[in-house]
Design an enzyme around this catalytic site. Structure first.
Site, PDB file in Angstrom:
ATOM      1  N   ARG A  19      21.007 -10.817 -19.265  1.00 24.71           N
ATOM      2  CA  ARG A  19      21.889  -9.682 -18.961  1.00 24.71           C
ATOM      3  C   ARG A  19      22.863 -10.006 -17.824  1.00 24.71           C
ATOM      4  O   ARG A  19      23.920  -9.416 -17.711  1.00 24.71           O
ATOM      5  CB  ARG A  19      21.059  -8.435 -18.611  1.00 24.71           C
ATOM      6  CG  ARG A  19      20.292  -7.872 -19.799  1.00 24.71           C
ATOM      7  CD  ARG A  19      19.726  -6.484 -19.519  1.00 24.71           C
ATOM      8  NE  ARG A  19      18.689  -6.493 -18.506  1.00 24.71           N
ATOM      9  CZ  ARG A  19      17.399  -6.702 -18.755  1.00 24.71           C
ATOM     10  NH1 ARG A  19      16.994  -6.923 -19.993  1.00 24.71           N
ATOM     11  NH2 ARG A  19      16.517  -6.685 -17.783  1.00 24.71           N
ATOM     12  N   SER A  59       5.402 -12.666 -24.686  1.00 27.37           N
ATOM     13  CA  SER A  59       5.529 -11.208 -24.496  1.00 27.37           C
ATOM     14  C   SER A  59       4.392 -10.428 -25.138  1.00 27.37           C
ATOM     15  O   SER A  59       4.636  -9.381 -25.730  1.00 27.37           O
ATOM     16  CB  SER A  59       6.841 -10.706 -25.098  1.00 27.37           C
ATOM     17  OG  SER A  59       7.803 -10.569 -24.104  1.00 27.37           O
ATOM     18  N   CYS A 114      -2.566  -6.653 -20.924  1.00 31.11           N
ATOM     19  CA  CYS A 114      -3.299  -5.488 -20.409  1.00 31.11           C
ATOM     20  C   CYS A 114      -3.921  -4.666 -21.535  1.00 31.11           C
ATOM     21  O   CYS A 114      -4.836  -3.872 -21.297  1.00 31.11           O
ATOM     22  CB  CYS A 114      -2.365  -4.618 -19.582  1.00 31.11           C
ATOM     23  SG  CYS A 114      -1.492  -5.557 -18.318  1.00 31.11           S
ATOM     24  N   LYS A 138      -1.594  23.596  -2.596  1.00 28.78           N
ATOM     25  CA  LYS A 138      -1.935  22.578  -1.601  1.00 28.78           C
ATOM     26  C   LYS A 138      -2.571  21.430  -2.368  1.00 28.78           C
ATOM     27  O   LYS A 138      -3.767  21.455  -2.655  1.00 28.78           O
ATOM     28  CB  LYS A 138      -2.911  23.142  -0.564  1.00 28.78           C
ATOM     29  CG  LYS A 138      -2.211  23.873   0.571  1.00 28.78           C
ATOM     30  CD  LYS A 138      -3.161  24.175   1.711  1.00 28.78           C
ATOM     31  CE  LYS A 138      -3.801  25.525   1.506  1.00 28.78           C
ATOM     32  NZ  LYS A 138      -4.694  25.971   2.552  1.00 28.78           N
TER      33      LYS A 138
HETATM   34  P1  FAD Z   1       0.996 -14.272 -17.658  1.00 30.39           P
HETATM   35  O1  FAD Z   1       1.500 -12.976 -18.118  1.00 30.39           O
HETATM   36  O2  FAD Z   1      -0.455 -14.546 -17.769  1.00 30.39           O
HETATM   37  O3  FAD Z   1       1.812 -15.412 -18.427  1.00 30.39           O
HETATM   38  C1  FAD Z   1       1.626 -16.758 -18.148  1.00 30.39           C
HETATM   39  C2  FAD Z   1       1.900 -17.561 -19.404  1.00 30.39           C
HETATM   40  O4  FAD Z   1       2.202 -18.883 -19.020  1.00 30.39           O
HETATM   41  C3  FAD Z   1       0.688 -17.650 -20.321  1.00 30.39           C
HETATM   42  O5  FAD Z   1       0.982 -17.121 -21.586  1.00 30.39           O
HETATM   43  C4  FAD Z   1       0.384 -19.137 -20.388  1.00 30.39           C
HETATM   44  O6  FAD Z   1      -0.039 -19.563 -21.665  1.00 30.39           O
HETATM   45  C5  FAD Z   1       1.718 -19.763 -20.022  1.00 30.39           C
HETATM   46  N1  FAD Z   1       1.606 -21.093 -19.445  1.00 30.39           N
HETATM   47  C6  FAD Z   1       0.819 -21.495 -18.419  1.00 30.39           C
HETATM   48  N2  FAD Z   1       1.010 -22.801 -18.159  1.00 30.39           N
HETATM   49  C7  FAD Z   1       1.942 -23.236 -19.034  1.00 30.39           C
HETATM   50  C8  FAD Z   1       2.543 -24.500 -19.261  1.00 30.39           C
HETATM   51  N3  FAD Z   1       2.233 -25.548 -18.527  1.00 30.39           N
HETATM   52  N4  FAD Z   1       3.450 -24.605 -20.244  1.00 30.39           N
HETATM   53  C9  FAD Z   1       3.797 -23.523 -20.998  1.00 30.39           C
HETATM   54  N5  FAD Z   1       3.243 -22.320 -20.835  1.00 30.39           N
HETATM   55  C10 FAD Z   1       2.340 -22.161 -19.850  1.00 30.39           C
HETATM   56  N6  FAD Z   1      -2.444  -6.020 -14.726  1.00 30.39           N
HETATM   57  C11 FAD Z   1      -2.196  -4.742 -14.409  1.00 30.39           C
HETATM   58  O7  FAD Z   1      -1.400  -4.481 -13.487  1.00 30.39           O
HETATM   59  N7  FAD Z   1      -2.803  -3.716 -15.092  1.00 30.39           N
HETATM   60  C12 FAD Z   1      -3.665  -3.942 -16.111  1.00 30.39           C
HETATM   61  O8  FAD Z   1      -4.179  -2.999 -16.730  1.00 30.39           O
HETATM   62  C13 FAD Z   1      -3.969  -5.283 -16.434  1.00 30.39           C
HETATM   63  N8  FAD Z   1      -4.861  -5.549 -17.419  1.00 30.39           N
HETATM   64  C14 FAD Z   1      -5.093  -6.849 -17.746  1.00 30.39           C
HETATM   65  C15 FAD Z   1      -6.008  -7.110 -18.762  1.00 30.39           C
HETATM   66  C16 FAD Z   1      -6.278  -8.413 -19.136  1.00 30.39           C
HETATM   67  C17 FAD Z   1      -7.278  -8.675 -20.201  1.00 30.39           C
HETATM   68  C18 FAD Z   1      -5.582  -9.480 -18.485  1.00 30.39           C
HETATM   69  C19 FAD Z   1      -5.857 -10.888 -18.887  1.00 30.39           C
HETATM   70  C20 FAD Z   1      -4.689  -9.232 -17.464  1.00 30.39           C
HETATM   71  C21 FAD Z   1      -4.441  -7.915 -17.075  1.00 30.39           C
HETATM   72  N9  FAD Z   1      -3.550  -7.613 -16.052  1.00 30.39           N
HETATM   73  C22 FAD Z   1      -3.308  -6.314 -15.715  1.00 30.39           C
HETATM   74  C23 FAD Z   1      -2.862  -8.674 -15.285  1.00 30.39           C
HETATM   75  C24 FAD Z   1      -1.471  -8.941 -15.804  1.00 30.39           C
HETATM   76  O9  FAD Z   1      -1.528  -9.171 -17.172  1.00 30.39           O
HETATM   77  C25 FAD Z   1      -0.899 -10.143 -15.063  1.00 30.39           C
HETATM   78  O10 FAD Z   1      -0.822  -9.809 -13.690  1.00 30.39           O
HETATM   79  C26 FAD Z   1       0.477 -10.544 -15.545  1.00 30.39           C
HETATM   80  O11 FAD Z   1       0.484 -10.787 -16.924  1.00 30.39           O
HETATM   81  C27 FAD Z   1       0.927 -11.808 -14.797  1.00 30.39           C
HETATM   82  O12 FAD Z   1       2.134 -12.281 -15.307  1.00 30.39           O
HETATM   83  P2  FAD Z   1       2.474 -13.836 -15.249  1.00 30.39           P
HETATM   84  O13 FAD Z   1       3.818 -13.990 -15.870  1.00 30.39           O
HETATM   85  O14 FAD Z   1       2.267 -14.340 -13.882  1.00 30.39           O
HETATM   86  O15 FAD Z   1       1.377 -14.531 -16.134  1.00 30.39           O
END
Ligand code: FAD
Length: 550
Positions: free
Chosen positions: A21, A38, A42, A430
């Site tokens: 964007r 994507s 959660c 309240k």
């Molecule tokens: P992620 O969303 O985990 O994405 C990281 C991605 O990077 C993964 O798909 C992985 O495969 C990819 N990756 C890693 N290394 C490499 C590599 N070397 N090459 C290519 N790809 C790679 N948070 C909340 O706030 N509320 C909730 O209710 C909640 N529920 C959750 C329930 C579950 C079961 C889980 C697992 C997590 C939950 N979370 C929740 C946490 C939330 O999902 C994470 O905080 C958030 O997704 C983090 O985003 P991120 O981009 O850092 O990592």
């Protein structure tokens, strides 16, 4: 400009779409090692019970939809295995072969991985799973297809509890094993006690202060520290996560506390042109200013957007996070924001705690349910350190307000000033948040003094007398086990002051804390030394059932 993003879920995909964007001409490539981008991490636990019925509902976007709308080059099944910061390239493994790709800017959002403790017999166990992504979920669902009876969830954090609930709803016998003294370690013990009661009520067995020490019979038997053995057909290991930092570390990127990737306030790592966001990075705990790992979806999404803005030339700074989280456990909701009492004690920060029980909406309007809130604050300045809430309804609203108050640097003195929407089906004139402010101000201004449930035993042992101001009927139904207890119902207190002794100190209590505060004010103005048992009998009974008798 060519931007490569590692990790295509929360942080990575937020960065990618915002980048598009902002920079229509940029080349944006997203490498994701798993099959999906994507996806709704959660939402994963809710598929176990069928509450989320369609697996496709978890797959929010596809590479095709992202290409069509955002012109993104999204490549699942592509693992970045090496970064060469000097020549600005990444090495990518795909389908058994490797290739390199050049970048101008690199964004890492690799997330976190489940922490796997070293437990004897774990490598031979065939029924132990973790839950992080869709392939993990698929494995669990395959195991559940065999119609197992017994499930054990090791670890009672947010994901552990969500998984336990959904396994139970699927009809399994569920046992939770937690190493800490109570479930939901981010909450304090008395607040977690409500959740524990709900789990027991819904037939989930909870074993606390125990960890799994050995797996026997390929995981069919779990041996705990005290020697007790649990039968398990399916075990979910949910004992925490650690930053996915191996790629970054190998590239010479600096890491800090518990391996979190160090970034500056613009998300740049120690290597030029390499940025990082999400669960893998260290942030500032906004309340203390200390480094922290706060692995939650909202900060990850925000950081992804902000890093895109930084690359597009906008001034954006990572202000840090306070850690606001919520979980539904059957009919109960538990939520917290900021620091808990345990942390404040361990770090010797001056604090006061206050509990308020109320209703989610006007008590006289049908359907009102109980709500218990806890507020922690700095006594002198009124700075809010943190808050926790438990109840059936309305917990999210109150903790969201308090989280906003913390982010906005409001103090306890501002809480009574907050004006909320009100009509009987929705709230109270309240609101419990206003009440927290009133009660906290009473403490800060010296109108009231309180002690916490965990201080009661000590206070009574040091000679104070317990004064119960509930009705006779309530008193007969159940009371504190205390040697020196005086019972005078609040409505008789003014007439019976002569029965009390000005030479001793009293701890006054009622059912929830409202009447005891009125009693405290009567007594204080009559010259008695008195403190209020915060949260009163109801809270004490919840957390210390062994301390009361019928
Ligand atoms: P992620 O969303 O985990 O994405 C990281 C991605 O990077 C993964 O798909 C992985 O495969 C990819 N990756 C890693 N290394 C490499 C590599 N070397 N090459 C290519 N790809 C790679 N948070 C909340 O706030 N509320 C909730 O209710 C909640 N529920 C959750 C329930 C579950 C079961 C889980 C697992 C997590 C939950 N979370 C929740 C946490 C939330 O999902 C994470 O905080 C958030 O997704 C983090 O985003 P991120 O981009 O850092 O990592």
């Amino acid at each position: 400009m060519k931007i490569i993003i590692v990790g295509g879920v929360a942080g990575g995909m937020s960065a990618a779409t915002r980048l598009r964007r902002m920079m229509e001409d940029a080349e944006i490539v997203i490498f994701e090692k798993g099959p999906f981008v994507s996806f709704a991490n959660c939402g994963l636990p809710y598929y176990i019970s069928g509450e989320i019925a369609e697996r496709d509902a978890l797959l929010v976007q596809t590479p095709e939809s992202l290409k069509a709308r955002f012109n993104l080059d999204v490549r699942p099944f592509h693992e970045v295995v090496k970064i060469s910061p000097e020549d600005h390239t990444v090495t990518v493994s795909h389908d058994g072969s490797e290739f390199t790709e050049q970048y101008d800017k690199l964004i890492l959002s690799p997330g976190a991985k489940p922490f796997i403790p070293e437990i004897e017999g774990l490598s031979e166990a065939t029924n132990v799973f973790t839950l992080r992504n869709v392939p993990d979920l698929d494995q669990i669902m395959l195991a559940l297809d065999k119609e197992p009876q017994e499930a054990v969830v090791v670890g009672a954090g947010f994901i552990g509890l969500e998984t336990a609930e959904n396994l139970r709803k699927r009809g399994l016998n569920v046992t939770i094993v937690e190493k800490a003294p109570h479930v939901l370690p981010p909450l304090d013990e008395e607040m977690a006690a409500f959740v524990q009661a709900e789990l027991a009520d819904k037939g989930v067995k909870v074993i606390t202060s125990q960890s799994a020490t050995r797996f026997e019979e390929n995981g069919k038997v779990i041996v705990l520290e005290d020697g007790q053995k649990l039968a398990s057909d399916v075990t979910i290991l949910s004992v925490g996560i650690q930053p996915e930092n191996s790629l970054a570390k190998a590239a010479g990127i600096e890491t800090g506390l518990r391996g979190g990737i160090l970034v500056d306030e613009h998300y740049e790592t120690s290597q030029k042109d390499i940025f990082a966001v999400g669960d893998a990075i260290l942030v500032k705990q906004e309340i203390t200013g200390d480094d922290a790992l706060i692995a939650l979806a909202s900060p990850a999404n925000r950081q992804g957007r902000q890093v895109a803005d930084v690359l597009a030339g906008l001034e954006r700074k990572n202000k840090g996070s306070i850690g606001t989280a919520i979980v539904r456990v059957f009919d109960m909701t538990a939520a917290s924001t900021g620091l808990n009492e345990r942390f404040l004690q361990q770090n010797h920060l001056p604090y006061q705690a206050i509990h308020v029980s109320g209703k989610d909406h006007a008590g006289y309007y049908p359907g009102a349910t109980d709500l218990t809130l806890k507020l922690l604050f700095e006594p002198k300045t009124g700075k809010i350190y943190g808050a926790q809430g438990v109840g059936k309804k309305g917990v999210d609203k109150r903790i969201d307000i308090l989280a906003t108050a913390i982010k906005g640097n409001l103090t306890i003195f501002d809480l009574p000033e907050l004006e909320f929407t009100y009509a009987p089906p929705f709230g109270s004139a309240k609101d419990p948040v206003n009440m927290l402010g009133y009660a906290a101000m009473n403490l800060a201004e010296g109108l009231s003094e309180n002690i916490q449930w965990h201080q009661l035993e000590y206070e009574l042992a040091s000679g104070k007398v317990f004064l119960d101001v509930r009705t006779l009927n309530e008193f007969k139904q159940g009371r504190l086990k205390a040697d020196k207890t005086v019972h005078i119902p609040l409505n008789e207190l003014r007439e019976r002051l002569t029965e009390l002794d000005k030479e001793v100190e009293y701890i006054v209590s009622c059912h929830s804390g409202l009447r005891s505060y009125i009693a405290e004010r009567i007594l204080k103005q009559a010259g008695f030394a008195v403190k209020n048992l915060d949260g009163a009998y109801a809270l004490y009974k919840m957390v210390k059932p062994e301390g009361v008798e019928k």
